[in-house]
Enzyme design. Sequence first.
Site, PDB file in Angstrom:
ATOM      1  CG  HIS A  50      -4.284   0.502   4.596  1.00 15.72           C
ATOM      2  ND1 HIS A  50      -3.729  -0.621   5.151  1.00 15.72           N
ATOM      3  CD2 HIS A  50      -3.309   1.450   4.667  1.00 15.72           C
ATOM      4  CE1 HIS A  50      -2.492  -0.377   5.551  1.00 15.72           C
ATOM      5  NE2 HIS A  50      -2.209   0.871   5.255  1.00 15.72           N
ATOM      6  CD  GLU A  91       3.939   0.423   7.158  1.00 10.45           C
ATOM      7  OE1 GLU A  91       3.418   0.202   8.264  1.00 10.45           O
ATOM      8  OE2 GLU A  91       3.299   0.856   6.175  1.00 10.45           O
ATOM      9  CG  HIS A 144       0.186   0.831  12.346  1.00 12.95           C
ATOM     10  ND1 HIS A 144       0.884   2.004  12.538  1.00 12.95           N
ATOM     11  CD2 HIS A 144       0.679   0.289  11.202  1.00 12.95           C
ATOM     12  CE1 HIS A 144       1.771   2.162  11.561  1.00 12.95           C
ATOM     13  NE2 HIS A 144       1.665   1.132  10.739  1.00 12.95           N
ATOM     14  CE1 TYR A 168       4.974   3.785   7.963  1.00  8.48           C
ATOM     15  CE2 TYR A 168       4.809   3.284  10.305  1.00  8.48           C
ATOM     16  CZ  TYR A 168       4.210   3.492   9.068  1.00  8.48           C
ATOM     17  OH  TYR A 168       2.858   3.376   8.948  1.00  8.48           O
ATOM     18  CG  HIS A 207      -0.184   0.158   2.533  1.00  2.00           C
ATOM     19  ND1 HIS A 207       0.192  -0.919   3.291  1.00  2.00           N
ATOM     20  CD2 HIS A 207       0.267   1.260   3.204  1.00  2.00           C
ATOM     21  CE1 HIS A 207       0.830  -0.506   4.374  1.00  2.00           C
ATOM     22  NE2 HIS A 207       0.893   0.818   4.344  1.00  2.00           N
ATOM     23  CG  HIS A 230       4.481   4.823   4.409  1.00  5.55           C
ATOM     24  ND1 HIS A 230       3.626   5.519   5.226  1.00  5.55           N
ATOM     25  CD2 HIS A 230       3.909   3.585   4.248  1.00  5.55           C
ATOM     26  CE1 HIS A 230       2.595   4.755   5.552  1.00  5.55           C
ATOM     27  NE2 HIS A 230       2.746   3.563   4.966  1.00  5.55           N
TER      28      HIS A 230
END
Length: 304
Positions: free
Chosen positions: A197, A262, A243, A252, A148, A211
Amino acid sequence: MGILRLGYAEINVTDMEEAKSHYERTLGMKHVEDVNGAAYYKGWDEWDHHSLVLHEGGVGVNKFGYKVQRSEDLDYFEKKAQAFGATVERMSAGDTHEVKDGIRITSPSEHVFELYSEMTEVGSDVGFINPEVFPRDLVGVGVPGVDHALISCEDPDLVNKFFTDVFDFYPTEQVVTSLDDDASIIGSWLAATMKVHDIAIIKGPQGKLHHFAFQLVDWSQVGRAGQLFSMDDVSIDVGPTQHGITRGTTIYFFDPSGNRNEVFAGGYHAYPDRPCVKWTPDQLGKGIFYITRELNERFTTVFT
């Protein structure tokens, strides 16, 4: 009908040889070929020609590619983008290397997205007949593929509407100014299918990259990636941690040019009928970094 996944990211790097070492030796991507000064890479479990393109000169992202299910979908998304008022142009086969016909859309955030239904297939490293679970000759982290991206924009409400109205994405989680009906969006995590996502947007400078991420399987692989980053003196931004938003585990870090990468594992399956999770600004630290519950200044200010 619809968008299947993030197909590729095309980024700029300041030093091609340093970038190649990072993405090839440290992350373990497969170098497919160099064409006209650009380097093309793929993960070991990806079958299309490339998922990452490197261009020398500067930093940041040039464009993203999303693969759609069928060629007829291109007409559908072209009409939706035109109705929204976005800039749209047709792509001929070869305009983007090894990509067939498509459309190129400039979003309200000033990011460029290419939609296509076909790319030259080169096969995965384990194949599709009686495959092994991973290649024996993995290098470095051995990332299977891209996952992503997170981009920044001045008007997250408008860009969120663009992704939902034009691309048929749906929000899985959002950071909002309040829980009132007229609240504004600070950040939005949006999915095309069942991933937690495929794109995320946050309020920030227009047209920038925060990122782009590579998929891993689980927490143990994220930890191993961190060990390899230490071996290779990779600049770490945050992590290993987890997260609250998406529940994914993460590190990261920066490529040698300063583009933030990431490695991401876990998360949950999303569905369009699942209520969108809302986070308030006072809980943003916990939402982004669940364990430490703190944001560092670099994470919120460095974009390329």
